[in-house]
Design a protein around this motif. Structure first.
Motif, mmCIF file in Angstrom:
data_model
loop_
_atom_site.group_PDB
_atom_site.id
_atom_site.type_symbol
_atom_site.label_atom_id
_atom_site.label_comp_id
_atom_site.label_asym_id
_atom_site.label_seq_id
_atom_site.Cartn_x
_atom_site.Cartn_y
_atom_site.Cartn_z
ATOM 1 N N LYS A 1 0.855 -1.189 0.000
ATOM 2 C CA LYS A 1 0.000 0.000 0.000
ATOM 3 C C LYS A 1 0.879 1.221 0.000
ATOM 4 O O LYS A 1 1.664 1.419 0.921
ATOM 5 N N GLU B 1 -7.717 6.489 15.784
ATOM 6 C CA GLU B 1 -9.117 6.120 15.789
ATOM 7 C C GLU B 1 -9.566 5.831 14.348
ATOM 8 O O GLU B 1 -8.991 6.340 13.398
ATOM 9 N N PRO B 2 -10.602 5.009 14.191
ATOM 10 C CA PRO B 2 -11.090 4.761 12.834
ATOM 11 C C PRO B 2 -11.546 6.069 12.193
ATOM 12 O O PRO B 2 -11.860 7.038 12.887
ATOM 13 N N GLY B 3 -11.575 6.091 10.863
ATOM 14 C CA GLY B 3 -12.012 7.286 10.157
ATOM 15 C C GLY B 3 -13.521 7.315 9.997
ATOM 16 O O GLY B 3 -14.241 6.565 10.648
ATOM 17 N N ARG C 1 -15.129 11.667 21.872
ATOM 18 C CA ARG C 1 -14.387 11.243 20.707
ATOM 19 C C ARG C 1 -15.216 10.357 19.771
ATOM 20 O O ARG C 1 -15.036 10.378 18.547
ATOM 21 N N LEU D 1 -6.961 -3.224 8.635
ATOM 22 C CA LEU D 1 -7.373 -2.891 7.267
ATOM 23 C C LEU D 1 -6.913 -3.994 6.333
ATOM 24 O O LEU D 1 -5.832 -4.548 6.495
ATOM 25 N N GLU D 2 -7.729 -4.290 5.365
ATOM 26 C CA GLU D 2 -7.317 -5.243 4.324
ATOM 27 C C GLU D 2 -6.306 -4.566 3.403
ATOM 28 O O GLU D 2 -6.162 -3.349 3.393
ATOM 29 N N GLU E 1 -7.695 -1.664 1.397
ATOM 30 C CA GLU E 1 -8.569 -0.697 2.074
ATOM 31 C C GLU E 1 -7.786 0.448 2.693
ATOM 32 O O GLU E 1 -6.655 0.269 3.127
ATOM 33 N N LEU E 2 -8.453 1.579 2.782
ATOM 34 C CA LEU E 2 -7.912 2.669 3.572
ATOM 35 C C LEU E 2 -9.026 3.259 4.418
ATOM 36 O O LEU E 2 -10.207 3.070 4.129
ATOM 37 N N GLU E 3 -8.636 3.950 5.487
ATOM 38 C CA GLU E 3 -9.600 4.664 6.313
ATOM 39 C C GLU E 3 -9.561 6.129 5.904
ATOM 40 O O GLU E 3 -8.510 6.766 5.963
ATOM 41 N N ALA F 1 -11.218 1.435 21.723
ATOM 42 C CA ALA F 1 -10.577 1.345 20.411
ATOM 43 C C ALA F 1 -11.629 1.310 19.305
ATOM 44 O O ALA F 1 -11.448 1.877 18.228
ATOM 45 N N ALA F 2 -12.760 0.659 19.608
ATOM 46 C CA ALA F 2 -13.800 0.528 18.578
ATOM 47 C C ALA F 2 -14.388 1.887 18.207
ATOM 48 O O ALA F 2 -14.687 2.148 17.042
ATOM 49 N N ILE F 3 -14.576 2.759 19.200
ATOM 50 C CA ILE F 3 -15.243 4.031 18.888
ATOM 51 C C ILE F 3 -14.459 5.238 19.391
ATOM 52 O O ILE F 3 -14.946 6.361 19.321
ATOM 53 N N GLY F 4 -13.262 4.992 19.920
ATOM 54 C CA GLY F 4 -12.473 6.119 20.415
ATOM 55 C C GLY F 4 -11.017 5.878 20.116
ATOM 56 O O GLY F 4 -10.671 5.496 19.009
ATOM 57 N N ASP F 5 -10.169 6.062 21.121
ATOM 58 C CA ASP F 5 -8.742 5.940 20.875
ATOM 59 C C ASP F 5 -8.075 4.866 21.719
ATOM 60 O O ASP F 5 -6.839 4.814 21.781
ATOM 61 N N GLN G 1 -15.067 6.696 7.094
ATOM 62 C CA GLN G 1 -15.484 5.556 6.287
ATOM 63 C C GLN G 1 -14.284 4.804 5.734
ATOM 64 O O GLN G 1 -13.192 5.331 5.646
ATOM 65 N N ARG G 2 -14.568 3.557 5.378
ATOM 66 C CA ARG G 2 -13.544 2.709 4.808
ATOM 67 C C ARG G 2 -13.704 2.744 3.294
ATOM 68 O O ARG G 2 -14.808 2.639 2.776
ATOM 69 N N ARG H 1 -20.970 5.255 12.550
ATOM 70 C CA ARG H 1 -20.111 4.094 12.847
ATOM 71 C C ARG H 1 -19.977 3.854 14.352
ATOM 72 O O ARG H 1 -19.451 2.827 14.761
ATOM 73 N N TYR I 1 -17.109 11.602 16.559
ATOM 74 C CA TYR I 1 -16.492 11.817 15.240
ATOM 75 C C TYR I 1 -16.809 10.699 14.269
ATOM 76 O O TYR I 1 -16.698 10.855 13.069
ATOM 77 N N LEU I 2 -17.180 9.540 14.847
ATOM 78 C CA LEU I 2 -17.437 8.383 13.982
ATOM 79 C C LEU I 2 -18.806 8.441 13.336
ATOM 80 O O LEU I 2 -19.101 7.634 12.461
ATOM 81 N N PHE J 1 -6.147 10.569 5.787
ATOM 82 C CA PHE J 1 -6.492 9.166 5.560
ATOM 83 C C PHE J 1 -5.353 8.282 6.075
ATOM 84 O O PHE J 1 -4.217 8.741 6.211
ATOM 85 N N LEU K 1 -3.447 4.414 5.582
ATOM 86 C CA LEU K 1 -3.276 3.140 4.868
ATOM 87 C C LEU K 1 -3.042 2.000 5.851
ATOM 88 O O LEU K 1 -3.299 0.839 5.532
#
Ligand SMILES: Nc1ncnc2c1ncn2[C@@H]1O[C@H](COP(=O)(O)OP(=O)(O)O)[C@@H](O)[C@H]1O
Ligand SMILES: Nc1ncnc2c1ncn2[C@@H]1O[C@H](COP(=O)(O)OP(=O)(O)O)[C@@H](O)[C@H]1O
Ligand SMILES: [Mg+2]
Ligand SMILES: [Mg+2]
Ligand SMILES: [Mg+2]
Ligand SMILES: [Mg+2]
Lengths: 198, 336, 336, 198
Positions: free
Chosen positions: B2, C221-223, D166, C207-208, C211-213, D29-33, C225-226, D173, D169-170, C190, C192
């Motif tokens: 990537k 933290e997750p973005g 936090r 991430l696969e 994929e990117l976030e 981690a799932a919804i924050g940091d 969308q993926r 999600r 922001y999701l 974003f 990677l």
């Protein structure tokens, strides 16, 4: 050898390197930096695009050398390129040459490689293939036999510890892998044998 | 693999454009070449400096083109030495009538391609000298082999020779100070992860979760041995001991140190190494005058770092501290 | 998890020591705190600037302490807002009698901890103002939510407000210019790859290969969308379009742009993004005056990048270009 | 409640958070940091090290608040810390307090959290647990029941979309995950119930 043989030689070499590009890269990744196949394929691609019979073997050989110099990069680009430019100086300004001239050009080429790279047989570089191959040809061996022998010379680099080139940094970890430049050189001899035999 | 790239064939070309577009006050790309030269050329009559090598080591070398350092940087494909015609273009751009010094890292390919370029430039009447940097103590040095590699210590050569050239010294003087740096600089690096050349798509080696490669170069090649991961302080100490014994630092010395990230190591971790370098120097009684910490000579996205020690004298220290104004190395900001 | 660390509990403490040891001419660590303050304090009677946040964003914020930018930076644990007592120490160190501006990134934790510190400082008689940076367009803005995050655009606030403070402007003036920057700066990032907080040992998401976030913050933290991985130019273009529509750049504007690596992205790739940012600006008729390309606000070893656009006016441009002399951002080197 | 109950409460809370540290981190981690468990465990560790009966509930409560303020960090450190400092102001300078005082302190604490965090029930934060729990206690529910209800309130944050903190922001999600601060708050109520029941 005629100029159209010369053109055919580089086309055949290009095809072989392209077919083995990934294998050459993998060999180089094991003991170097993994770019040998990519480098040669890139340069040879440019060569076969441009190489047309010009009526002068000297000019054609020089063109191939200059093109490899400016497109391959790395150790192999400098060696192949400067060897061919050097070799071209003994070639005739004609579309044909005899066996002696070809031998003289080969010998000039490997002298140049030796002067640039300072490698001898046993250092685990392409010289391990070039030097015995040219010697065999000079002593009258048929090209087909020389090509077969070149392939064995390449394989014979496997147990050696590299003393020149990037693989030398690995010390004893370079043992157990075939030298990529030796394999590509053997492919060149195979290409030559095919063109000359046909 | 990537990566933030377009077509892998275009990576070097587009990155060179990007450097020139990002730093137009510093560098311009010479059209149809892989050469970044100073946007504002050096004064006439001063020695020019050219360095270069494969791409993938950014900010080396284009990031060091500017006042007090290089005049031109020549880029090859990723991890592949540049070709002689490109180096020749760099030499031409750097020549302002007082000759050009080539700063070459000791790799067979780099050395040969720069040598050929030098012959071509000399044939054009340009006076050219060259030095070969071989600071990597991981590799055994011997007359019968390729010798040691050049790695991050190269940037000290750019900096110090560049500062002297800026003052109007002769080619022989600039070459001599570069050689003095080379004789006094030693480096060693390690990798926690490999890197992937864009054109290849697969990492150059694989490592288990608890392994590192010690004694790596800067081309994603394997190191001299595989070791198990250790704490930062232990790792740094074993490398520093090796550097200092190679430099024969038996009595307290005046030093500069570089903590160089390989591309994927966060500054948080580099700072932990910097702390140890400072403590080690203190313990040994060395006078550590300058630390450079950051990414100076990288291997794409590799995680890992190298440590460099430079043994200073008055002159080298003064030149090391002289102003420089380049995309990647700036010092000497004037303010109250 | 492979990291160049000693004990994970000591990461922040040792990295702060490392920063102070690596850059002693710029910063000192206030004993028994997580505060890096200027080694040479600002002239008396000038407004002090304090910023900070969790660690793991290096060079933010300690790398921006120095002439023309911050007076003190306060570090929390990795990705965790600093505590009020630490922020208070930073405020005290930055106070030279003309008041202190707090530059806070808009995260609930940062805002609340800085607020409490401000109350404590005011109780000590220090005049304190604060601004909250919320440049991240990925997040929906609404009165009924937390609002937008503060990410890399924060560094423009440090730079521009810092330049004005250096000239002796009042706290109200410095605050006003910081707010002007905040109203004109937008960012989006974003990833990677994810990153791993040392104390946790496992990546914050997975991430696969394809994929990117998109729309990440700076804490792993997750973005929002993926997405599937795209070419650099496409990626940059979609982000730039979003930034410019959020800034209402309907007609040609004067801009500064930041291409910020998240920690693990090589400069080679950042340069490819920089090229696209420059081309995009050209295509839209914008006057792109300055590009900053490098690592300004990171997320440990994450691979990825953020793009920031700042809409300039004469004043902001002039302050952006003013000298600064800090570990991570230096400009204005004087030379012939 | 006596001061030794108060000390026992924080010890029990510390044990629960330590036992669920990783789970709290994973929820975050799932919804924050990903740091909520680490943050709270670090701060509570310092609290239980230092918390000794001092003869004054006001002083002890203030100490816990100050210590959490200076060791937890993040959103939860500011909220817990400032709530406890606020709550301490209504506690007696003695080793004992009655139920009304305890209720007044809780109410003062959640007012402070509300003022700082601006979150209401339904925003998917720890307020989703605090507000109904204190209301239930005020209307006479036994602590054991309140603790059980607190755990259901925490679980009930799962389907919500976060509007504060936090996790907000999701956007959508954030739906489908329990809020970590709500779970740790429920653990506090469990600890309280254990201490008060025993
Ligand atoms: N000094 C030398 N003399 C002769 N051949 C060499 C020398 N150094 C390297 N080579 C050959 O070059 C090959 C590597 O070529 P390549 O991978 O294209 O260049 P680089 O090592 O610069 O990446 C080696 O396998 C070896 O055969
Ligand atoms: N504005 C707020 N009001 C009340 N509680 C909040 C608020 N913001 C966050 N929280 C609570 O804090 C918890 C997160 O705490 P923590 O992870 O320690 O801090 P951070 O979010 O700064 O990393 C969330 O799960 C939520 O319950
Ligand atoms: Mg190679
Ligand atoms: Mg190579
Ligand atoms: Mg946090
Ligand atoms: Mg958290």
């Amino acid at each position: 050898m005629t100029e159209s043989d010369f053109v055919a030689l580089w086309r055949a070499f290009y095809d072989k390197v392209t077919a083995k590009r990934d294998e050459l890269n993998q060999l180089d990744a094991a003991i170097g930096d993994g770019d040998h196949g990519t480098n040669l394929a890139r340069g040879l691609g440019r060569v076969v695009e441009e190489l047309k019979p010009s009526g002068s073997l000297r000019a054609s050989c020089r063109m191939v050398g200059m093109r490899l110099l400016s497109t391959v990069g790395g150790a192999s680009g400098a060696l192949w390129g400067s060897a061919l430019v050097s070799a071209s100086t003994v070639l005739p300004d004609e579309a044909q040459m005899n066996h002696e001239t070809a031998l003289a050009a080969l010998s000039r080429g490997i002298d140049q490689m030796r002067a640039r790279g300072k490698a001898e047989v046993g250092d685990k570089t392409m010289m391990d293939v070039w030097i015995p191959a040219v010697t065999a040809l000079e002593s009258g061996a048929p090209v087909g036999d020389v090509a077969a022998q070149a392939m064995s010379s390449a394989e014979a680099t496997r147990p050696l510890q590299a003393r020149r080139g990037r693989a030398a940094y690995l010390g004893s970890r370079s043992i157990g892998h075939v030298d990529p430049g030796s394999l590509s050189t053997a492919l060149w001899w195979e290409a030559l044998a095919e063109v000359v035999d046909s | 693999m990537k990566k933030v790239v377009n077509r892998v064939e275009d990576v070097v070309d587009e990155a060179l454009d990007g450097m020139a577009l990002a730093f137009p006050a510093y560098v311009r790309r010479i059209p149809n070449t892989n050469v970044l030269a100073r946007a504002v050329p050096k004064k006439g009559g001063r020695v020019g400096l050219v360095s270069g090598g494969g791409s993938g080591h950014e900010p080396a070398h284009g990031g060091y083109v500017g006042y007090g350092m290089l005049d031109a940087a020549v880029a090859g494909e990723v991890f592949t030495s540049p070709t002689p015609d490109q180096v020749l273009e760099g030499i031409r751009a750097a020549n302002h009538g007082a000759g050009v010094l080539l700063i070459v890292k000791n790799y067979t390919g780099d050395v040969m391609n720069f040598d050929i370029a030098r012959e071509l430039a000399e044939a054009e009447g340009i006076e050219v000298a060259s030095v070969t940097v071989d600071d990597d103590v991981a590799v055994q040095d011997s007359l019968y082999t390729t010798g040691r590699r050049g790695i991050a210590g190269t940037i000290y050569v750019h900096k110090i020779a560049g500062a002297l050239a800026e003052r109007g010294a002769s080619l022989a003087e600039v070459k001599a100070v570069a050689e003095s740096v080379i004789s006094r600089v030693r480096s060693m690096g390690f990798a926690l992860t490999p890197c992937t050349v864009p054109a290849n798509g697969t990492p150059t080696f694989t490592l288990e979760e608890n392994e590192l490669e010690m004694g790596i170069g800067i081309h994603g090649e394997p190191g001299i041995q595989r070791e198990s991961v250790r704490q930062a302080d232990e790792l740094a100490e074993s490398m520093l001991d090796r550097l200092s014994s190679d430099l024969d630092l038996n009595s307290p010395a005046r030093l500069a140190a570089m903590i160089n990230g390989m591309g994927g190591t966060p500054m948080l971790e580099l700072a932990i190494l910097a702390r140890k370098v400072a403590h080690w120097s203190q313990d040994k009684g060395h006078d550590l005058r300058r630390i450079w910490m950051g990414e100076y000579m990288t291997s794409l996205e590799m995680q890992g770092a190298s440590l460099t020690l430079l043994s200073l004298d008055d002159r080298l220290q003064e030149l090391l501290d002289a102003p420089s104004d380049t995309p990647a190395l700036r010092q000497g900001v004037a303010h109250d």
